[in-house]
Design a protein around this motif. Structure first.
Motif, mmCIF file in Angstrom:
data_model
loop_
_atom_site.group_PDB
_atom_site.id
_atom_site.type_symbol
_atom_site.label_atom_id
_atom_site.label_comp_id
_atom_site.label_asym_id
_atom_site.label_seq_id
_atom_site.Cartn_x
_atom_site.Cartn_y
_atom_site.Cartn_z
ATOM 1 N N GLY A 1 38.914 25.162 -8.622
ATOM 2 C CA GLY A 1 39.421 25.182 -7.262
ATOM 3 C C GLY A 1 39.678 26.575 -6.729
ATOM 4 O O GLY A 1 39.436 26.855 -5.540
ATOM 5 N N GLU A 2 40.156 27.467 -7.574
ATOM 6 C CA GLU A 2 40.416 28.844 -7.142
ATOM 7 C C GLU A 2 39.116 29.538 -6.759
ATOM 8 O O GLU A 2 39.075 30.303 -5.784
ATOM 9 N N ASN B 1 45.925 23.919 1.469
ATOM 10 C CA ASN B 1 47.044 24.814 1.766
ATOM 11 C C ASN B 1 46.637 26.274 1.788
ATOM 12 O O ASN B 1 47.072 27.041 2.652
ATOM 13 N N VAL B 2 45.797 26.677 0.859
ATOM 14 C CA VAL B 2 45.384 28.082 0.791
ATOM 15 C C VAL B 2 44.428 28.421 1.929
ATOM 16 O O VAL B 2 44.536 29.480 2.549
ATOM 17 N N ALA B 3 43.480 27.523 2.225
ATOM 18 C CA ALA B 3 42.496 27.786 3.281
ATOM 19 C C ALA B 3 43.162 27.933 4.641
ATOM 20 O O ALA B 3 42.693 28.686 5.507
ATOM 21 N N ALA C 1 45.716 29.489 5.326
ATOM 22 C CA ALA C 1 46.206 30.859 5.476
ATOM 23 C C ALA C 1 45.152 31.790 6.062
ATOM 24 O O ALA C 1 45.496 32.801 6.681
ATOM 25 N N PHE C 2 43.856 31.477 5.855
ATOM 26 C CA PHE C 2 42.825 32.344 6.456
ATOM 27 C C PHE C 2 42.046 31.617 7.553
ATOM 28 O O PHE C 2 40.898 31.906 7.850
ATOM 29 N N GLY C 3 42.724 30.651 8.186
ATOM 30 C CA GLY C 3 42.212 30.077 9.422
ATOM 31 C C GLY C 3 41.199 28.969 9.308
ATOM 32 O O GLY C 3 40.505 28.655 10.278
ATOM 33 N N VAL C 4 41.106 28.336 8.137
ATOM 34 C CA VAL C 4 40.157 27.234 7.956
ATOM 35 C C VAL C 4 40.928 25.940 7.726
ATOM 36 O O VAL C 4 41.796 25.862 6.848
ATOM 37 N N ARG C 5 40.613 24.937 8.513
ATOM 38 C CA ARG C 5 41.232 23.633 8.342
ATOM 39 C C ARG C 5 40.363 22.786 7.421
ATOM 40 O O ARG C 5 39.175 22.599 7.689
ATOM 41 N N VAL C 6 40.954 22.308 6.343
ATOM 42 C CA VAL C 6 40.242 21.462 5.385
ATOM 43 C C VAL C 6 40.616 20.006 5.644
ATOM 44 O O VAL C 6 41.789 19.635 5.589
ATOM 45 N N VAL C 7 39.625 19.190 5.939
ATOM 46 C CA VAL C 7 39.841 17.765 6.203
ATOM 47 C C VAL C 7 39.524 16.994 4.930
ATOM 48 O O VAL C 7 38.372 16.917 4.504
ATOM 49 N N ARG C 8 40.549 16.456 4.299
ATOM 50 C CA ARG C 8 40.373 15.693 3.062
ATOM 51 C C ARG C 8 40.005 14.246 3.363
ATOM 52 O O ARG C 8 40.604 13.611 4.225
ATOM 53 N N ARG C 9 39.017 13.743 2.649
ATOM 54 C CA ARG C 9 38.644 12.340 2.741
ATOM 55 C C ARG C 9 38.454 11.811 1.318
ATOM 56 O O ARG C 9 37.607 12.310 0.574
ATOM 57 N N VAL C 10 39.248 10.829 0.949
ATOM 58 C CA VAL C 10 39.169 10.268 -0.400
ATOM 59 C C VAL C 10 37.864 9.490 -0.560
ATOM 60 O O VAL C 10 37.581 8.562 0.207
ATOM 61 N N ALA C 11 37.065 9.898 -1.542
ATOM 62 C CA ALA C 11 35.771 9.264 -1.788
ATOM 63 C C ALA C 11 35.791 8.369 -3.026
ATOM 64 O O ALA C 11 34.942 7.487 -3.170
ATOM 65 N N TYR C 12 36.754 8.600 -3.920
ATOM 66 C CA TYR C 12 36.831 7.776 -5.125
ATOM 67 C C TYR C 12 38.219 7.911 -5.737
ATOM 68 O O TYR C 12 39.011 8.769 -5.335
#
Length: 199
Positions: free
Chosen positions: A20-21, A53-55, A57-68
């Motif tokens: 992930g890092e 949470n980390v993204a 901080a540098f202006g990127v919105r991460v949209v999580r969608r559970v796939a499994y």
């Protein structure tokens, strides 16, 4: 994952070659390079929210969608427990930190904790391996790259040396082998992806 994406028809595929890092580091670079502001993150129901949470901080919105959703077994099948007790199993492959924690819990529940001293753990990443050090193991291996192919390379190499054997054959050869870690390979992979992006 990158190969699957390519086979699915994605033209531009960037691989973090890590955990992930590493994904966050790649995302930071590509966000600036490609002007990214929003990305989709298909994930497991129990995937940590670290990237989101980390993204942010540098202006990127991460949209999580559970796939499994991972479904863990409630216990070690008796025939597997018998195989462990009688030395018929030499190695355990572990693909995630959660799987490693679950395996530890299951063997302790079956009163098999001491069995791990006769087993070799083959882990897909350093993060997975770190969670194993509170139990005795014959040896812990870490794949050079966090993918199935690299993990299988460890098993093939050990089988060719005859060191995956509960009677001890090949242990001396295995002790002489130095397990290389994946950090250098991941760094090379990131540099290669950056060069591709520049092209």
């Amino acid at each position: 994952t990158a190969q699957t994406a390519q086979h699915a028809g994605f033209v531009r595929v960037y691989s973090a070659h890590g955990d992930g890092e590493d994904v966050v580091r790649l995302l930071r670079v590509k966000a600036q390079e490609l002007g990214l502001t929003k990305v989709l993150h298909p994930c497991s129901a129990d995937t940590p929210d670290d990237i989101t949470n980390v993204a942010k901080a540098f202006g990127v919105r991460v949209v999580r969608r559970v796939a499994y959703k991972a479904q863990f077994v409630e216990g070690v099948p008796e025939h597997v427990a018998d195989a462990l007790r009688h030395g018929a199993i030499d190695a355990v492959t572990l693909f995630s930190a959660r799987a490693a924690e679950r395996f530890k819990m299951l063997v302790q529940r079956k009163d098999l904790a001491g069995i791990t001293a006769r087993l070799e753990a083959v882990c897909i990443s350093e993060r997975v391996a770190k969670g194993l050090h509170d139990m005795p193991w014959r040896r812990i291996h870490v794949a050079e790259r966090p993918n199935v192919k690299a993990l299988h390379e460890i098993l093939r190499a050990k089988l060719s040396r005859g060191s995956l054997s509960h009677d001890g054959r090949g242990e001396e050869a295995d002790r002489r082998a130095v397990s290389r870690r994946g950090s250098d390979r991941r760094a090379e992979g990131r540099q290669e992806e950056e060069r591709r992006g520049e092209e």
